[in-house]
Write a protein that holds these residues in place. Structure first.
Motif, PDB file in Angstrom:
ATOM      1  N   TYR A 255       0.835  -1.232  -0.182  1.00 32.23           N
ATOM      2  CA  TYR A 255       0.102   0.141   0.087  1.00 32.23           C
ATOM      3  C   TYR A 255       0.683   1.573  -0.268  1.00 32.23           C
ATOM      4  O   TYR A 255       2.281   1.664   0.840  1.00 32.23           O
ATOM      5  CB  TYR A 255      -1.218  -0.140   1.376  1.00 32.23           C
TER       6      TYR A 255
ATOM      7  N   GLN B 158       0.560   5.400   1.519  1.00 30.94           N
ATOM      8  CA  GLN B 158      -0.048   6.011   1.958  1.00 30.94           C
ATOM      9  C   GLN B 158       0.164   7.577   2.046  1.00 30.94           C
ATOM     10  O   GLN B 158       2.065   7.727   2.741  1.00 30.94           O
ATOM     11  CB  GLN B 158       0.049   5.543   3.405  1.00 30.94           C
TER      12      GLN B 158
ATOM     13  N   GLY C 202      -2.252  12.569   5.646  1.00 26.25           N
ATOM     14  CA  GLY C 202      -3.448  12.677   5.597  1.00 26.25           C
ATOM     15  C   GLY C 202      -4.555  11.693   5.761  1.00 26.25           C
ATOM     16  O   GLY C 202      -5.563  12.224   5.098  1.00 26.25           O
ATOM     17  N   LYS C 203      -4.004  11.370   4.579  1.00 24.80           N
ATOM     18  CA  LYS C 203      -4.758   9.810   3.726  1.00 24.80           C
ATOM     19  C   LYS C 203      -4.471   8.454   4.128  1.00 24.80           C
ATOM     20  O   LYS C 203      -3.840   8.287   5.053  1.00 24.80           O
ATOM     21  CB  LYS C 203      -4.387  10.223   2.232  1.00 24.80           C
ATOM     22  N   GLY C 204      -5.547   8.208   4.219  1.00 23.33           N
ATOM     23  CA  GLY C 204      -5.447   6.594   4.168  1.00 23.33           C
ATOM     24  C   GLY C 204      -4.511   5.718   2.885  1.00 23.33           C
ATOM     25  O   GLY C 204      -4.407   5.845   2.214  1.00 23.33           O
ATOM     26  N   PRO C 205      -3.957   3.964   3.304  1.00 23.88           N
ATOM     27  CA  PRO C 205      -3.321   3.935   2.827  1.00 23.88           C
ATOM     28  C   PRO C 205      -4.030   3.075   1.142  1.00 23.88           C
ATOM     29  O   PRO C 205      -5.423   3.184   1.845  1.00 23.88           O
ATOM     30  CB  PRO C 205      -2.802   2.434   3.659  1.00 23.88           C
TER      31      PRO C 205
ATOM     32  N   PHE D 160      -4.369   0.667  -2.060  1.00 23.77           N
ATOM     33  CA  PHE D 160      -3.840  -0.631  -2.578  1.00 23.77           C
ATOM     34  C   PHE D 160      -2.713  -0.112  -3.701  1.00 23.77           C
ATOM     35  O   PHE D 160      -3.293   0.604  -4.964  1.00 23.77           O
ATOM     36  CB  PHE D 160      -4.642  -1.425  -3.099  1.00 23.77           C
TER      37      PHE D 160
ATOM     38  N   LEU E  36       3.779   0.770   2.664  1.00 18.97           N
ATOM     39  CA  LEU E  36       3.679  -0.596   4.072  1.00 18.97           C
ATOM     40  C   LEU E  36       2.796  -1.617   3.445  1.00 18.97           C
ATOM     41  O   LEU E  36       2.587  -2.050   1.924  1.00 18.97           O
ATOM     42  CB  LEU E  36       1.705  -0.226   4.608  1.00 18.97           C
TER      43      LEU E  36
ATOM     44  N   PHE F  16       0.427  -5.819   9.399  1.00 23.55           N
ATOM     45  CA  PHE F  16       1.125  -4.754   8.572  1.00 23.55           C
ATOM     46  C   PHE F  16       2.489  -4.880   9.119  1.00 23.55           C
ATOM     47  O   PHE F  16       2.213  -5.101  10.589  1.00 23.55           O
ATOM     48  CB  PHE F  16      -0.070  -3.148   8.568  1.00 23.55           C
ATOM     49  N   GLY F  17       3.742  -4.399   8.134  1.00 25.39           N
ATOM     50  CA  GLY F  17       4.678  -3.609   8.797  1.00 25.39           C
ATOM     51  C   GLY F  17       4.358  -2.137   8.677  1.00 25.39           C
ATOM     52  O   GLY F  17       2.747  -1.527   9.183  1.00 25.39           O
ATOM     53  N   THR F  18       5.453  -1.684   9.557  1.00 29.12           N
ATOM     54  CA  THR F  18       5.489   0.011   9.739  1.00 29.12           C
ATOM     55  C   THR F  18       5.849   0.962   9.399  1.00 29.12           C
ATOM     56  O   THR F  18       6.010   2.288   8.869  1.00 29.12           O
ATOM     57  CB  THR F  18       6.044   0.071  11.188  1.00 29.12           C
TER      58      THR F  18
ATOM     59  N   ARG G 207     -13.051  14.434  10.675  1.00 29.55           N
ATOM     60  CA  ARG G 207     -11.235  13.854   9.887  1.00 29.55           C
ATOM     61  C   ARG G 207     -10.718  14.403  11.565  1.00 29.55           C
ATOM     62  O   ARG G 207      -9.644  13.560  12.066  1.00 29.55           O
ATOM     63  CB  ARG G 207     -12.084  14.688   8.874  1.00 29.55           C
TER      64      ARG G 207
ATOM     65  N   GLY H  50       2.562   0.618  13.525  1.00 29.80           N
ATOM     66  CA  GLY H  50       2.252   0.870  12.554  1.00 29.80           C
ATOM     67  C   GLY H  50       0.717   0.115  13.071  1.00 29.80           C
ATOM     68  O   GLY H  50      -0.228   1.087  13.244  1.00 29.80           O
ATOM     69  N   LEU H  51      -0.304  -0.333  11.906  1.00 31.78           N
ATOM     70  CA  LEU H  51      -1.944  -0.838  11.881  1.00 31.78           C
ATOM     71  C   LEU H  51      -2.508  -1.812  12.745  1.00 31.78           C
ATOM     72  O   LEU H  51      -1.925  -2.834  12.525  1.00 31.78           O
ATOM     73  CB  LEU H  51      -2.224  -0.495  10.374  1.00 31.78           C
TER      74      LEU H  51
ATOM     75  N   PHE I  80      -8.677   4.190  11.398  1.00 31.88           N
ATOM     76  CA  PHE I  80      -9.269   3.910   9.741  1.00 31.88           C
ATOM     77  C   PHE I  80     -10.187   3.185   9.944  1.00 31.88           C
ATOM     78  O   PHE I  80      -9.761   2.471  11.535  1.00 31.88           O
ATOM     79  CB  PHE I  80      -7.062   3.649   8.900  1.00 31.88           C
TER      80      PHE I  80
ATOM     81  N   LEU J 153      -7.756  -3.824   1.033  1.00 35.74           N
ATOM     82  CA  LEU J 153      -8.382  -3.198   1.484  1.00 35.74           C
ATOM     83  C   LEU J 153      -8.777  -1.946   1.129  1.00 35.74           C
ATOM     84  O   LEU J 153      -7.583  -1.641   0.893  1.00 35.74           O
ATOM     85  CB  LEU J 153      -7.953  -2.713   2.884  1.00 35.74           C
TER      86      LEU J 153
ATOM     87  N   PHE K  89      -9.176   1.658   2.258  1.00 37.53           N
ATOM     88  CA  PHE K  89      -9.474   2.456   3.489  1.00 37.53           C
ATOM     89  C   PHE K  89      -9.942   3.996   3.881  1.00 37.53           C
ATOM     90  O   PHE K  89     -10.154   4.503   2.912  1.00 37.53           O
ATOM     91  CB  PHE K  89      -7.809   2.800   3.624  1.00 37.53           C
ATOM     92  N   GLY K  90     -10.627   4.457   4.356  1.00 44.31           N
ATOM     93  CA  GLY K  90     -11.435   5.944   4.701  1.00 44.31           C
ATOM     94  C   GLY K  90     -10.062   6.145   4.932  1.00 44.31           C
ATOM     95  O   GLY K  90      -8.694   6.510   4.907  1.00 44.31           O
ATOM     96  N   ASN K  91     -10.048   7.763   4.691  1.00 42.64           N
ATOM     97  CA  ASN K  91      -8.797   9.045   5.342  1.00 42.64           C
ATOM     98  C   ASN K  91      -8.513   9.101   6.445  1.00 42.64           C
ATOM     99  O   ASN K  91      -7.840  10.408   7.079  1.00 42.64           O
ATOM    100  CB  ASN K  91      -9.360  10.377   4.734  1.00 42.64           C
TER     101      ASN K  91
END
Lengths: 112, 113
Positions: free
Chosen positions: A36, A38, A41-44, A46, A87, A102-104, B9, B42-43, B90, B102, B104-106
């Protein structure tokens, strides 16, 4: 213990300077590996899925490869817009069923 | 446009004041999940849902609740927030658990003082 480790934590490249990011994993029963991107300020978002050792996927300047122990994300001639955190996530079997670990992440900065 | 929408947010609250973070997806996905993202960790998955009325704990469920009354919505509830729940959250959805990518949202940046 199931573990996913990404290296380096941070990477600074000059525009056009190719490099690779690493995702190594120790899990039982690998079912797939995801990459992924990232942005701040946003989500990951794909990028790729890899399922078996030897598999490769490409998208523009990015190429992902998979072995039995690790995956690499190769970035060829990067541009500043490739700056982001990358990620990896491993889909695998556990005692309780399937799991996604997930990795960091690797924070990539590409400079002019 | 296919998307996962989270609100709000940004959220700043005080210890003990109940709050809800909403999540909605428009892709008819059966699987939905909540993650928190902390530096160096991480997540990490909080809760997930395989379908309507089916929810289960992830790796870090303590202090959180979820519900899945409709397929598109998956709210995250903090009944009594504490400062250690300050994090970036998230919501994500996919066709199934693990095998599909997946969406994801923001994110929701939560600060608990």
């Amino acid at each position: 213990e199931d573990q996913v480790t990404q290296s380096p934590e941070a990477l600074r490249l000059q525009e056009g300077e190719s490099s690779s990011l690493n995702c190594s994993y120790t899990v039982s029963g690998l079912r797939g590996l995801f990459w992924y991107r990232q942005d701040p300020g946003k989500g990951p978002e794909f990028l790729f899925t890899l399922y078996s050792a030897g598999e490769e996927k490409e998208k523009e300047r990015l190429k992902a490869t998979l072995t039995k122990k690790e995956s690499f994300l190769h970035i060829t001639a990067p541009k500043p817009e490739d700056s982001a955190t990358y990620l990896c996530a491993v889909h695998h079997f556990t005692g309780g069923g399937n799991k996604l670990t997930f990795g960091t992440g690797t924070q990539l900065k590409v400079e002019l | 446009e296919a998307q996962v929408t989270q609100n709000p947010r940004y959220l700043i609250t005080v210890t003990g004041k109940k709050l809800t973070v909403t999540c909605s997806q428009n892709m008819n996905h059966e699987y939905m999940s909540w993650y928190r993202q902390d530096p160096g960790l991480g997540l990490r998955q909080i809760y997930y849902s395989m379908n309507v009325e089916v929810t289960d704990k992830g790796d870090v469920p303590e202090g959180y609740k979820v519900s899945r009354k409709e397929k598109r919505n998956f709210p995250l509830i903090l009944e009594s927030p504490s400062p250690n729940q300050t994090s970036l959250y998230f919501c994500a959805s996919s066709l199934d658990r693990g095998a599909s990518p997946l969406h994801f949202g923001n994110g929701t940046r939560l600060t608990v003082t």
